[in-house]
Design a protein around this motif. Structure first.
Motif, mmCIF file in Angstrom:
data_model
loop_
_atom_site.group_PDB
_atom_site.id
_atom_site.type_symbol
_atom_site.label_atom_id
_atom_site.label_comp_id
_atom_site.label_asym_id
_atom_site.label_seq_id
_atom_site.Cartn_x
_atom_site.Cartn_y
_atom_site.Cartn_z
ATOM 1 N N ALA A 268 28.341 -35.074 76.567
ATOM 2 C CA ALA A 268 28.617 -36.307 75.709
ATOM 3 C C ALA A 268 30.144 -36.700 75.911
ATOM 4 C CB ALA A 268 28.327 -36.243 74.506
ATOM 5 N N ARG A 269 30.781 -35.564 75.813
ATOM 6 C CA ARG A 269 32.597 -35.511 76.044
ATOM 7 C C ARG A 269 32.951 -35.933 77.397
ATOM 8 N NH1 ARG A 269 33.698 -30.687 71.793
ATOM 9 N NH2 ARG A 269 32.778 -31.714 69.733
ATOM 10 N N LYS A 270 32.193 -35.323 78.271
ATOM 11 C CA LYS A 270 32.699 -35.651 79.525
ATOM 12 C C LYS A 270 32.263 -37.058 79.998
ATOM 13 C CE LYS A 270 32.030 -33.511 84.090
ATOM 14 N NZ LYS A 270 31.338 -32.262 84.803
ATOM 15 N N ASN A 271 31.233 -37.437 79.601
ATOM 16 C CA ASN A 271 30.765 -38.871 79.823
ATOM 17 C C ASN A 271 31.747 -39.818 79.293
ATOM 18 O OD1 ASN A 271 28.718 -38.177 81.398
ATOM 19 N ND2 ASN A 271 27.143 -38.595 79.489
ATOM 20 N N MET A 272 32.183 -39.619 77.927
ATOM 21 C CA MET A 272 33.524 -40.220 77.298
ATOM 22 C C MET A 272 34.426 -40.384 78.172
ATOM 23 S SD MET A 272 32.795 -39.325 73.296
ATOM 24 C CE MET A 272 31.190 -39.253 72.655
ATOM 25 N N GLY A 273 34.934 -39.283 78.590
ATOM 26 C CA GLY A 273 36.072 -39.245 79.669
ATOM 27 C C GLY A 273 35.983 -40.165 80.799
ATOM 28 N N ILE A 295 39.167 -31.124 75.988
ATOM 29 C CA ILE A 295 39.021 -30.747 77.375
ATOM 30 C C ILE A 295 37.906 -31.235 78.097
ATOM 31 C CG2 ILE A 295 38.910 -28.595 78.989
ATOM 32 C CD1 ILE A 295 41.626 -28.838 77.472
ATOM 33 N N SER A 296 36.595 -31.290 77.671
ATOM 34 C CA SER A 296 35.564 -31.974 78.202
ATOM 35 C C SER A 296 35.966 -33.345 78.618
ATOM 36 C CB SER A 296 34.395 -31.803 77.320
ATOM 37 O OG SER A 296 33.968 -30.691 77.057
ATOM 38 N N ALA A 297 36.571 -34.254 77.821
ATOM 39 C CA ALA A 297 36.720 -35.499 77.961
ATOM 40 C C ALA A 297 37.673 -35.584 79.062
ATOM 41 C CB ALA A 297 37.294 -36.278 76.739
ATOM 42 N N ALA A 298 38.642 -34.790 79.088
ATOM 43 C CA ALA A 298 39.795 -34.624 80.096
ATOM 44 C C ALA A 298 39.269 -34.457 81.567
ATOM 45 C CB ALA A 298 40.874 -33.756 79.996
ATOM 46 N N ILE A 299 38.363 -33.484 81.642
ATOM 47 C CA ILE A 299 37.542 -33.132 82.933
ATOM 48 C C ILE A 299 36.820 -34.281 83.372
ATOM 49 C CG2 ILE A 299 35.649 -31.726 83.840
ATOM 50 C CD1 ILE A 299 36.488 -29.455 81.846
ATOM 51 N N GLY A 300 36.140 -35.168 82.497
ATOM 52 C CA GLY A 300 35.382 -36.228 82.835
ATOM 53 C C GLY A 300 36.187 -37.354 83.465
ATOM 54 N N TYR A 301 37.378 -37.498 82.606
ATOM 55 C CA TYR A 301 38.444 -38.599 83.039
ATOM 56 C C TYR A 301 38.882 -38.041 84.481
ATOM 57 C CZ TYR A 301 42.206 -42.034 82.956
ATOM 58 O OH TYR A 301 42.918 -42.986 83.411
ATOM 59 N N ALA A 302 39.087 -36.901 84.674
ATOM 60 C CA ALA A 302 39.837 -36.309 86.199
ATOM 61 C C ALA A 302 38.761 -36.634 87.186
ATOM 62 C CB ALA A 302 40.216 -35.028 85.917
ATOM 63 N N GLU A 303 37.371 -36.252 87.042
ATOM 64 C CA GLU A 303 36.486 -36.412 87.843
ATOM 65 C C GLU A 303 36.300 -38.003 88.343
ATOM 66 O OE1 GLU A 303 32.720 -34.695 86.967
ATOM 67 O OE2 GLU A 303 33.609 -32.600 86.966
ATOM 68 N N VAL A 381 48.817 -41.548 77.104
ATOM 69 C CA VAL A 381 47.797 -41.302 76.124
ATOM 70 C C VAL A 381 46.499 -41.930 76.199
ATOM 71 C CG1 VAL A 381 47.336 -40.684 73.678
ATOM 72 C CG2 VAL A 381 49.760 -40.199 74.869
ATOM 73 N N VAL A 382 45.318 -41.184 76.544
ATOM 74 C CA VAL A 382 44.126 -41.975 76.415
ATOM 75 C C VAL A 382 43.370 -41.023 75.412
ATOM 76 C CG1 VAL A 382 44.370 -42.706 78.750
ATOM 77 C CG2 VAL A 382 43.321 -40.680 78.372
ATOM 78 N N ILE A 383 42.465 -41.914 74.687
ATOM 79 C CA ILE A 383 41.726 -41.214 73.468
ATOM 80 C C ILE A 383 40.405 -41.685 73.471
ATOM 81 C CG2 ILE A 383 41.469 -41.319 70.945
ATOM 82 C CD1 ILE A 383 44.284 -40.469 71.613
ATOM 83 N N SER A 384 39.490 -40.570 73.483
ATOM 84 C CA SER A 384 38.055 -40.748 73.740
ATOM 85 C C SER A 384 37.170 -41.244 72.978
ATOM 86 C CB SER A 384 37.447 -39.221 74.333
ATOM 87 O OG SER A 384 37.640 -38.459 73.318
#
Length: 466
Positions: A268-273, A295-303, A381-384
């Motif tokens: 879910a957090r990765k999807n938010m990213g 971290i999960s959201a950051a990985i999603g944003y990077a991907e 700064v990006v907020i999930s």
């Protein structure tokens, strides 16, 4: 890490076992897995079939449950609790499980959540002769059960639960049964599992993994589950057409290896990213997340963005979760101890810093400064999650409305205050879409639309305190 290290304080965690010879030890491991949900106090109550005995104290699971103290409790069933003080404040007397003895038997209860009608119920009960031993809203249920006129315990409990308003996941232990209850809106996560012939219940499924238990199902909103030597039986004490799981469970509170309503928290957090990357494309060199929950959201944003993820911030794992400290000054000192920027990663780089929320903004400002002091040329700064503009009344201490920076400031004003080169929040639609469905969540802290009535004395407390 919740954005203020933290201005949002967590709920509590509960764990229960029925039918296992090592019930106390399993509860210890379960509570250790739930330690992130509360670090102010912890306790375990065990039943050997004849009596209830408890061990509790102010501190961490590993501090309170020494080998000597664990030797004091043995039995085939147990309930446990890790606490962050919300309603009622701290103090040993408020550490749960709360244990009550009477001529008709003993009862222990553990509660995750917050009752929005606790004060009115306390007033009513006190006029009828009740004397409260704690300042915790959790104790209200025990008095309602005891004063119920129904002949058997099941009906007493269902009648008492029907009088409560707000968020609650309760475990109730007697000498002969374990009762599990969830509020009609299902605001708090609560799951059922099994370990051989034994049953286990926990706030998060990560606790099942630690002890090797198998997940069975989630407890349903308005359900009272009774577990005894004859097995399981389920009864409904209330039915609501509006399910409202707390969205912050997905954004921050739960561990990434937990599943809530069939949704993995990390996913879910990765999807938010990923949604955030689509909503806020930024020309930058590296993406980094604020440890740990971001971290999960950051990985999603990077991907999604194609910008490499790097470990630009490092947490000192030997420092406690500073947001539970009793004063803002101590929390601020804790931030300096807790995080370091990695100069070799961020120096000369345009950095996208992903975090899960901004509450007061003070910590976000310090983290931006950390990155720039380490040589980052830009910090975006990006907020999930969307801006938190309203208090939570259901067991998360979001302080007063006046202390929520987004309650009266625009995104641009917040950006200027924290010193970021840009600031973007995930949209409400993007956040809910990340979970695969739009409905069934409490979004009150974002929208001000709450699933239950909020009583006047509760409103006054949250809107005027501070």
């Amino acid at each position: 890490m919740l954005a203020e290290i933290k201005g949002l304080n967590e709920e509590c965690g509960i764990f229960g076992v029925w039918g296992h010879q090592d019930a106390a030890q399993l509860t210890y491991y379960g509570l250790h897995a739930l330690q992130h949900r509360g670090q102010e106090g912890t306790g375990i109550v065990v039943s050997d079939g004849n009596e209830l005995k408890g061990v509790k104290g102010e501190g961490l699971v590993t501090e309170i449950f020494t080998a000597e103290r664990m030797a004091e409790v043995s039995g085939k069933s147990a309930i446990g609790h890790v606490r962050y003080a919300t309603a009622g404040g701290g103090g040993y007397e408020n550490v749960q499980p709360l244990l009550f003895h009477s001529q008709t038997g003993s009862l222990a209860l553990a509660h995750n959540g917050n009752l929005v009608n606790a004060n009115s119920l306390k007033h009513q009960l006190e006029t009828q002769g009740s004397i409260f031993q704690t300042s915790s809203d959790s104790e209200v249920l025990a008095h309602l059960i005891k004063r119920s006129g129904f002949p058997n315990l099941n009906d007493k409990v269902k009648n008492a639960l029907s009088m409560l308003k707000g968020a609650y996941a309760y475990l109730i232990l007697t000498e002969t049964e374990l009762m599990v209850a969830l509020d009609p809106h299902g605001l708090r996560p609560l799951s059922l599992g099994c370990l051989g012939d034994a049953y286990v219940v926990a706030s998060e499924t990560c606790a099942f993994d630690v002890i090797g238990a198998e997940y069975i199902r989630d407890i349903q909103p308005g359900e009272l589950l009774i577990i005894d030597d004859n097995g399981l039986r389920s009864e409904m004490f209330s039915v609501s057409s509006t399910k409202a799981m707390c969205m912050m469970e997905y954004v921050y509170f739960s561990r990434p290896d937990s599943n809530i309503q069939g949704i993995n928290v990390h996913t879910a957090r990765k999807n938010m990213g990923k949604k955030l990357a689509l909503e806020a494309p930024i020309d930058a060199d590296v993406v980094t997340g604020v440890p740990d929950s971001s971290i999960s959201a950051a990985i999603g944003y990077a991907e999604e963005s194609g910008i490499p993820y790097e470990m630009g911030l490092v947490k000192n794992k030997y420092v406690g979760r500073t947001f539970i400290q009793p004063s803002q000054s101590l929390r601020e000192q804790g931030v300096k101890m807790k995080l370091s920027a990695v100069r070799g990663v961020v120096e000369g780089k345009r950095v996208i810093m992903v975090d899960d929320s901004i509450v007061r903004g003070t910590t976000s400002k310090r983290i931006v400064n950390l990155l720039k002091e380490a040589g980052a040329t830009e910090v975006h700064v990006v907020i999930s999650s969307p801006p938190i503009k309203n208090p939570c009344f259901y067991g998360i201490d979001t302080s007063s409305k006046e202390e929520l920076i987004a309650s009266d400031k625009s995104v641009e004003e917040i950006r200027q205050l924290i010193g970021a080169d840009s600031l973007t929040f995930l949209s409400l639609e993007g956040m809910t879409a990340s979970l695969g469905q739009q409905n069934g969540y409490c979004l009150g802290c974002f929208t001000g639309d709450y699933p239950t009535e909020i009583y006047p004395d509760t409103l006054q407390y949250y809107y005027q305190k501070g």
